[in-house]
Write a protein that holds these residues in place. Sequence first.
Motif, mmCIF file in Angstrom:
data_model
loop_
_atom_site.group_PDB
_atom_site.id
_atom_site.type_symbol
_atom_site.label_atom_id
_atom_site.label_comp_id
_atom_site.label_asym_id
_atom_site.label_seq_id
_atom_site.Cartn_x
_atom_site.Cartn_y
_atom_site.Cartn_z
ATOM 1 N N GLU A 72 -50.392 55.083 -69.567
ATOM 2 C CA GLU A 72 -49.253 55.369 -70.833
ATOM 3 C C GLU A 72 -49.189 53.761 -71.758
ATOM 4 O O GLU A 72 -48.334 53.904 -72.609
ATOM 5 N N ASN A 73 -50.330 52.838 -71.963
ATOM 6 C CA ASN A 73 -50.196 51.480 -72.212
ATOM 7 C C ASN A 73 -51.301 51.478 -73.639
ATOM 8 O O ASN A 73 -51.600 50.294 -74.084
ATOM 9 N N GLU A 78 -49.063 54.563 -79.034
ATOM 10 C CA GLU A 78 -48.059 54.181 -79.774
ATOM 11 C C GLU A 78 -48.166 54.988 -81.050
ATOM 12 O O GLU A 78 -47.251 54.838 -81.879
ATOM 13 N N SER A 87 -39.766 57.097 -80.012
ATOM 14 C CA SER A 87 -40.154 55.204 -79.004
ATOM 15 C C SER A 87 -40.552 55.502 -77.632
ATOM 16 O O SER A 87 -41.667 57.237 -77.671
ATOM 17 N N LYS A 89 -42.176 55.078 -75.579
ATOM 18 C CA LYS A 89 -41.853 55.129 -73.678
ATOM 19 C C LYS A 89 -41.743 56.396 -73.053
ATOM 20 O O LYS A 89 -41.638 56.894 -72.841
ATOM 21 N N ALA A 92 -44.317 58.197 -73.779
ATOM 22 C CA ALA A 92 -45.674 58.745 -72.447
ATOM 23 C C ALA A 92 -44.945 59.293 -71.522
ATOM 24 O O ALA A 92 -45.689 59.640 -70.884
ATOM 25 N N ASN A 93 -43.267 58.886 -71.147
ATOM 26 C CA ASN A 93 -42.573 59.600 -70.005
ATOM 27 C C ASN A 93 -43.016 61.419 -69.928
ATOM 28 O O ASN A 93 -43.337 61.998 -69.144
ATOM 29 N N ARG A 115 -48.440 55.474 -62.455
ATOM 30 C CA ARG A 115 -47.238 55.898 -63.662
ATOM 31 C C ARG A 115 -46.804 53.992 -63.800
ATOM 32 O O ARG A 115 -46.188 53.803 -63.320
ATOM 33 N N LEU A 117 -45.697 52.387 -66.072
ATOM 34 C CA LEU A 117 -44.491 52.358 -66.689
ATOM 35 C C LEU A 117 -43.658 52.192 -65.324
ATOM 36 O O LEU A 117 -42.554 51.406 -65.894
ATOM 37 N N TYR A 118 -43.580 52.862 -64.415
ATOM 38 C CA TYR A 118 -42.821 52.590 -63.265
ATOM 39 C C TYR A 118 -42.776 52.364 -61.923
ATOM 40 O O TYR A 118 -42.238 52.319 -61.181
ATOM 41 N N THR A 123 -48.019 47.002 -62.663
ATOM 42 C CA THR A 123 -47.471 45.620 -63.685
ATOM 43 C C THR A 123 -48.253 44.228 -62.757
ATOM 44 O O THR A 123 -48.833 43.282 -63.342
ATOM 45 N N TRP A 256 -47.154 47.331 -78.252
ATOM 46 C CA TRP A 256 -46.568 48.304 -77.170
ATOM 47 C C TRP A 256 -47.689 48.298 -76.229
ATOM 48 O O TRP A 256 -49.281 47.418 -76.485
#
Length: 577
Positions: A72-73, A78, A87, A89, A92-93, A115, A117-118, A123, A256
């Motif tokens: 997702e990154n 982007e 966006s 995000k 990605a979602n 995932r 981002l979530y 992270t 991003w």
Amino acid sequence: MWWAFSKGAVIFKRDDSFNNSPVKRLIFSPPPTPNGDLHLGHISGPYLAADILKRHLLQKGENALYITGSDENQSYVELKARQMQISPKVIANQFSESIQSVLKQYNSAPDFFYRPLYDKEYTKYVIDFFKKLFSSSALKTKISKQPYCEECNLWLFEAHMSGICPHCTSPCGGGSCETCGLPNDCIGLINSFCKYCKTKPVLKETKQIYLPLQSYSKQLKKYLESINLSPRLRGLVRDVLDKGLPDLPITHNAHWGLAAPFDGFENQKLCSWCEMAPGYLFALHKITSKNNGLRNFMNDPKAKITLFFGFDNAYFYTIIMPALFLAYNHSVKLPTEMIYNEFYLFDNLKFSKSRSHVVLAKDIVKKASSDVIRYYLSATRPEFERTQFSYSHFIELINVDLIDGLSSWICDLSSRITLDFDGVCPDGGEWTVEHEEFIRYLQRFLQEATQAYEPKFFSLANIVSLLRELLVRTKKLSLSRKYLSNNNSINKLEYQTSLVLELTSLKYYAIVCSPIMPEFSEKLFKALGISMRFGWDRNVRLMAKGTKIKNLSNCIFTPINIDVFELSDKKDTQYEK
């Protein structure tokens, strides 16, 4: 000769403690980039293959797990967001959820899908990984000149720029070339331009964090020579190592991605390709936490990691990821097998959104069963060279192999079992030289299938070829019924032997094709009275007399007509890369 085996049709059940036993094999495929829906090119490569290998290992009683996630990154997220003016995000979602849905539709959903981002734990794990590298002095700061678009006020790297590869002169993005697999430093791209405004970039000075890859050259060479690589991968890594390894940018001037956790670099983002290394460790940690922990897995000499990827990503998985692991901790278990694939084409061209040249996985599975598509993609998998999909070839191959071949044999066998033996497997009778040769052939078939599924020889195309030959050989044996149809007692005994061997052949067809066509094989197991769908024999065991054969005629495929594939399917434009 008395030769009936009372347990011939039984697939032995695995030990009840299996689910609580330590994980012995982890299978990874690259996290797909959520900038569009999956197309058949993606499914044909690492995602279907990883699922099939896991299913086969489970058949053999090995506790194997399959892991992937969502990238997702990635800079391509982007890129898509900028092009659509929404966006990253949201992009990605939307496509991460679609990717998971498609994998489930193809019966190839992983055991763990992460995932970024979530998942706050993800992270933290990634950030801590790079903090440790920095504190150990494995990373360094470096001032260099990088491409910059003055029109867009944007630093250019990876997805944000294009040009010509300085090594093979093919069209190329920043970072590496999909065609030859060799890396580039973005500066060296020939005729480079910004993906958004198409203008030529200028070189602008900036400071970034780097990993000096050359420091790990000897260790990488020793490691890569210790594992089994295909000839093309061997050639690539030798070429890369001989040329000398470049400094690897850990951070980019980007908008991003994960924020760089280094003082003075807060406005930069972590390189998404580098992020994959701790991402894999995070997934490995999460999935082994229920099975005696990560430390036990890392210290277990019998535990293995198998990695699937496309050749366009070979540099990242053969050089960058192992180098990051070596820099982080020498006790990290590196992949023990690497299985790659080439590009899968569509009517001789790469799948491409921009040319409206794509077959979305979610669309074709509405028109044909997942088993049928899995079989075709296995037969045409681009294992060592580029192969391709076409609607006409897909329909022809399925109708020839699974309709005219497999289904017609099953219907004929079902009819004979019902009419001649009341739906029950008969006892064995007279053996002939043809029967003896066929049982020897079945043993060779099983041995060759075992080898074709092994990671170091892994070839789904070979599995399909073996299944085709099994059909031909068995149909030849079944012709004996025409010449043994009278009531002569010896003829009848020879016919009984042929029927038992045919049912045994069908049993092994079901077992060998099970990882490829799980839904079909499960139906066939039930029809043949096989109690467990997990099992793999080392030696051929005949079907037991008295086994009731039920609903065998229902285990067939329906013909596919090209009319079910509308022209609109060929014009879907959801995916580019």
